[in-house]
Design a protein around this motif. Structure first.
Motif, PDB file in Angstrom:
ATOM      1  N   TRP A  95       0.839  -1.340   0.219  1.00 56.42           N
ATOM      2  CA  TRP A  95       0.027  -0.151   0.064  1.00 56.42           C
ATOM      3  C   TRP A  95       0.911   1.357   0.025  1.00 56.42           C
ATOM      4  N   ILE A  96       2.118   1.148   0.778  1.00 53.10           N
ATOM      5  CA  ILE A  96       2.939   2.336   0.778  1.00 53.10           C
ATOM      6  C   ILE A  96       3.309   2.600  -0.491  1.00 53.10           C
ATOM      7  N   ALA A  97       3.910   1.387  -1.163  1.00 53.54           N
ATOM      8  CA  ALA A  97       4.371   1.413  -2.532  1.00 53.54           C
ATOM      9  C   ALA A  97       3.479   2.066  -3.504  1.00 53.54           C
ATOM     10  N   LEU A  98       2.320   1.595  -3.433  1.00 53.45           N
ATOM     11  CA  LEU A  98       1.125   2.140  -4.266  1.00 53.45           C
ATOM     12  C   LEU A  98       0.966   3.642  -4.046  1.00 53.45           C
ATOM     13  N   ALA A  99       1.224   4.033  -2.963  1.00 59.46           N
ATOM     14  CA  ALA A  99       0.789   5.587  -2.630  1.00 59.46           C
ATOM     15  C   ALA A  99       1.961   6.399  -2.921  1.00 59.46           C
ATOM     16  N   LEU A 100       3.094   5.851  -2.823  1.00 59.54           N
ATOM     17  CA  LEU A 100       4.275   6.621  -3.414  1.00 59.54           C
ATOM     18  C   LEU A 100       4.238   6.494  -4.917  1.00 59.54           C
ATOM     19  N   PHE A 101       3.913   5.630  -5.461  1.00 59.52           N
ATOM     20  CA  PHE A 101       3.663   5.598  -7.182  1.00 59.52           C
ATOM     21  C   PHE A 101       2.894   6.526  -7.538  1.00 59.52           C
ATOM     22  N   CYS A 102       1.675   6.772  -6.638  1.00 59.05           N
ATOM     23  CA  CYS A 102       0.598   7.845  -7.259  1.00 59.05           C
ATOM     24  C   CYS A 102       0.969   8.913  -6.940  1.00 59.05           C
ATOM     25  N   MET A 103       1.753   9.202  -6.186  1.00 61.01           N
ATOM     26  CA  MET A 103       2.484  10.656  -5.857  1.00 61.01           C
ATOM     27  C   MET A 103       3.340  11.044  -7.175  1.00 61.01           C
ATOM     28  N   VAL A 104       4.208   9.883  -7.398  1.00 64.14           N
ATOM     29  CA  VAL A 104       5.185  10.077  -8.666  1.00 64.14           C
ATOM     30  C   VAL A 104       4.414  10.511  -9.668  1.00 64.14           C
ATOM     31  N   TYR A 105       3.264   9.503 -10.067  1.00 62.06           N
ATOM     32  CA  TYR A 105       2.393   9.819 -11.120  1.00 62.06           C
ATOM     33  C   TYR A 105       1.901  11.054 -11.456  1.00 62.06           C
ATOM     34  N   ILE A 106       1.327  11.654 -10.311  1.00 63.77           N
ATOM     35  CA  ILE A 106       0.730  13.127 -10.251  1.00 63.77           C
ATOM     36  C   ILE A 106       1.909  14.095 -10.398  1.00 63.77           C
ATOM     37  N   SER A 107       3.027  13.750  -9.729  1.00 65.78           N
ATOM     38  CA  SER A 107       4.099  14.826 -10.013  1.00 65.78           C
ATOM     39  C   SER A 107       4.792  14.782 -11.651  1.00 65.78           C
ATOM     40  N   ASN A 108       4.559  13.608 -12.290  1.00 65.30           N
ATOM     41  CA  ASN A 108       4.738  13.357 -13.651  1.00 65.30           C
ATOM     42  C   ASN A 108       3.998  14.297 -14.465  1.00 65.30           C
ATOM     43  N   LEU A 109       2.588  14.197 -14.514  1.00 63.89           N
ATOM     44  CA  LEU A 109       1.651  14.795 -15.010  1.00 63.89           C
ATOM     45  C   LEU A 109       1.770  16.408 -14.866  1.00 63.89           C
ATOM     46  N   LYS A 110       2.193  16.902 -13.614  1.00 60.89           N
ATOM     47  CA  LYS A 110       2.070  18.333 -13.324  1.00 60.89           C
ATOM     48  C   LYS A 110       3.505  18.967 -13.886  1.00 60.89           C
ATOM     49  N   ASP A 111       4.467  18.127 -13.931  1.00 56.55           N
ATOM     50  CA  ASP A 111       5.869  18.453 -14.281  1.00 56.55           C
ATOM     51  C   ASP A 111       5.637  18.671 -15.984  1.00 56.55           C
ATOM     52  N   ALA A 112       5.059  17.696 -16.600  1.00 61.34           N
ATOM     53  CA  ALA A 112       4.814  17.721 -17.937  1.00 61.34           C
ATOM     54  C   ALA A 112       3.873  19.010 -18.432  1.00 61.34           C
ATOM     55  N   ARG A 113       3.049  19.266 -17.556  1.00 63.02           N
ATOM     56  CA  ARG A 113       2.205  20.421 -17.777  1.00 63.02           C
ATOM     57  C   ARG A 113       3.021  21.544 -17.677  1.00 63.02           C
ATOM     58  N   ARG A 114       3.865  21.830 -16.765  1.00 67.46           N
ATOM     59  CA  ARG A 114       4.679  22.986 -16.335  1.00 67.46           C
ATOM     60  C   ARG A 114       5.667  23.146 -17.732  1.00 67.46           C
ATOM     61  N   LEU A 115       6.049  21.868 -18.152  1.00 66.61           N
ATOM     62  CA  LEU A 115       7.015  22.104 -19.181  1.00 66.61           C
ATOM     63  C   LEU A 115       6.220  22.649 -20.438  1.00 66.61           C
ATOM     64  N   GLN A 116       4.926  22.110 -20.639  1.00 67.17           N
ATOM     65  CA  GLN A 116       4.153  22.729 -21.830  1.00 67.17           C
ATOM     66  C   GLN A 116       3.978  24.120 -21.647  1.00 67.17           C
ATOM     67  N   ARG A 117       3.921  24.875 -20.396  1.00 69.87           N
ATOM     68  CA  ARG A 117       3.744  26.202 -20.309  1.00 69.87           C
ATOM     69  C   ARG A 117       4.971  27.093 -20.480  1.00 69.87           C
ATOM     70  N   ASP A 118       6.076  26.447 -20.253  1.00 69.13           N
ATOM     71  CA  ASP A 118       7.322  27.051 -20.231  1.00 69.13           C
ATOM     72  C   ASP A 118       7.706  27.076 -22.116  1.00 69.13           C
ATOM     73  N   VAL A 119       7.434  25.963 -22.549  1.00 67.74           N
ATOM     74  CA  VAL A 119       7.736  25.958 -23.858  1.00 67.74           C
ATOM     75  C   VAL A 119       6.821  26.949 -24.804  1.00 67.74           C
ATOM     76  N   GLU A 120       5.528  26.856 -24.348  1.00 70.49           N
ATOM     77  CA  GLU A 120       4.388  27.923 -25.042  1.00 70.49           C
ATOM     78  C   GLU A 120       4.941  29.348 -24.958  1.00 70.49           C
ATOM     79  N   LYS A 121       5.589  29.623 -23.624  1.00 71.30           N
ATOM     80  CA  LYS A 121       6.080  30.865 -23.428  1.00 71.30           C
ATOM     81  C   LYS A 121       7.369  31.400 -24.044  1.00 71.30           C
TER      82      LYS A 121
END
Length: 440
Positions: A95-121
């Motif tokens: 369960w701890i491993a699953l929670a950590l993976f979910c955190m990394v997964y959300i971090s992956n999406l947020k980081d990709a979205r941030r990179l998109q904004r940087d590239v667009e600007k």
């Protein structure tokens, strides 16, 4: 709150590019396509490792967390069977491993979205080396705290979670591996509160535990404060020598002091020897039927051990008093008692409330006092306990000496709830919390 999160995610996906959407399936895709290739590869490798882990055993561990095993061992047939306790522990880790993976997964999406904004600007994409160097500069706190946080999670949080979950199983007594353990919900708490074997002992010990915690905390606090006030008087000579005696008592390991007092109050100890030499009869100060005599001795011994720390703390507090307030109080006709209750006590209590709460929690869970003074004594009317045992002592007797692990875990959870509720409730209502910036 739920609507707010839903609207945030709708906004997130509404403006997301196809690279970001691809990252929802293959982690790191957005980072790789936007130029942060090393980071993208790392995210992808984390996803591959997580999928492999859950495919090989993670899903089985989570299923085992709920079932706690289905195959019972049989030595005659050579069947090894399932170990319920190990399955519970591995399930927690899954369960701890699953929670950590979910955190990394959300971090992956947020980081990709941030990179998109940087590239667009038109902003340049930071290379991996530069981002890594931030962990030695702006984000150095993350680097230094990572190992301590992992250590706390492994050696403190994980055992606490395991103990809490054990309280909801029937683990203990005759039901220990290789026998299968089952979830029983709040059954152990019902046993503690209603079952004739546990309930009377629980409520007797709980009442005494509360009296002990409040009484010993008050006695230690006011004894230390009174000693500090006494040694703060100008008329007292040789203050350094008088302060040294309590400090020496504090420096001696507590269990040695307790064993010394046990010997002093024993039938063959010096106190009974003096009573016998004076023509009296030896008294069982800590005998099986001593009860309140033993309780009072425990209070006084605990006071002897704990008073020096309060005295040292109160001495430093008293040195910072504004003596002009006392001069004004004397002019207004306030006597020593009024000065103490209206000036000294509010000032010291305000500064030492967190310490006072810590003393209460420590006294509530003070295992050593009665374990060393009267350990091993079981009295009538108590189930596997004596009339001086605290909940922490009864927990030890049940779980360590008699294998009632689930009942012990339930009692430890009750102790945690009581101490946390009392501590937080008192602190939030105290002047130390409400008037932190206004008290002078």
């Amino acid at each position: 709150m739920v609507k707010k999160h839903l609207s945030s995610w709708k906004e997130f996906w509404g403006g997301a590019s196809w690279q970001v959407r691809l990252s929802a399936v293959f982690m790191g895709s957005g980072q790789f396509l936007y130029g942060a290739r090393v980071k993208g590869i790392l995210y992808f490798l984390i996803e591959v490792a997580a999928v492999a882990f859950f495919a090989v055993r993670g899903i089985g561990d989570i299923i085992g967390f709920f079932t706690l095993g289905t195959v019972e061992s049989n030595a005659w047939l050579g069947i090894e069977g399932d170990n319920s306790v190990v399955m519970l522990l591995m399930g927690i880790l899954a369960w701890i491993a699953l929670a950590l993976f979910c955190m990394v997964y959300i971090s992956n999406l947020k980081d990709a979205r941030r990179l998109q904004r940087d590239v667009e600007k038109g902003k340049p994409v930071e290379n991996f080396r530069k981002r890594l160097s931030n962990f030695l500069d702006k984000k150095f706190y993350i680097t230094t705290l990572t190992l301590p946080v992992i250590g706390v999670c492994v050696f403190s949080v994980l055992p606490i979670i395991f103990m809490i979950l054990i309280a909801f199983t029937n683990y203990g007594g005759d039901i220990v591996p290789p026998a299968l353990v089952d979830w029983i919900g709040f059954g152990n708490f019902v046993k503690i509160l209603t079952l004739g074997q546990f309930a009377p002992t629980f409520f007797k010990i709980l009442v005494w535990n509360i009296i002990w915690a409040v009484g010993s905390t008050a006695l230690n606090y006011f004894a230390g404060l009174g000693l500090a006030l006494l040694l703060n008087k100008d008329c007292v000579k040789g203050k350094a020598i008088w302060r040294a005696f309590p400090i020496l008592a504090y420096a001696i390991p507590g269990f040695i002091t307790l064993l010394a007092f046990k010997f002093m109050f024993s039938y063959g100890g010096p106190i009974n020897q003096m009573i016998v030499e004076a023509g009296g009869k030896a008294i069982g100060f800590l005998d099986i039927d001593a009860k309140w005599m033993a309780r009072v001795i425990g209070l006084l011994v605990n006071c002897w051990i704990s008073t020096p720390s309060i005295m040292l703390l109160a001495t430093s507090m008293l040195a910072n008093r504004d003596m002009t307030l006392y001069d004004a109080a004397k002019i207004d006709g306030a006597g020593p008692w009024k000065q103490f209750t209206k000036l000294t006590l509010p000032f010291v209590v305000f500064a030492t409330t967190p310490v006072l709460i810590g003393q209460f929690v420590g006294n509530f869970n003070n295992f050593g006092i009665f374990y060393f003074l009267r350990g091993g004594i079981y009295t009538d009317g108590y189930f596997l306990a004596s009339d001086t045992d605290l909940l922490i002592n009864w927990l030890y007797n049940l779980s360590i000496d008699n294998n009632y692990y689930c009942i012990g875990a339930a009692i430890s959870l009750v102790i945690f709830i009581i101490t946390s509720v009392v501590s937080l409730g008192v602190y939030v209502r105290s002047s130390s919390y409400r008037e932190e910036d206004s008290f002078q």
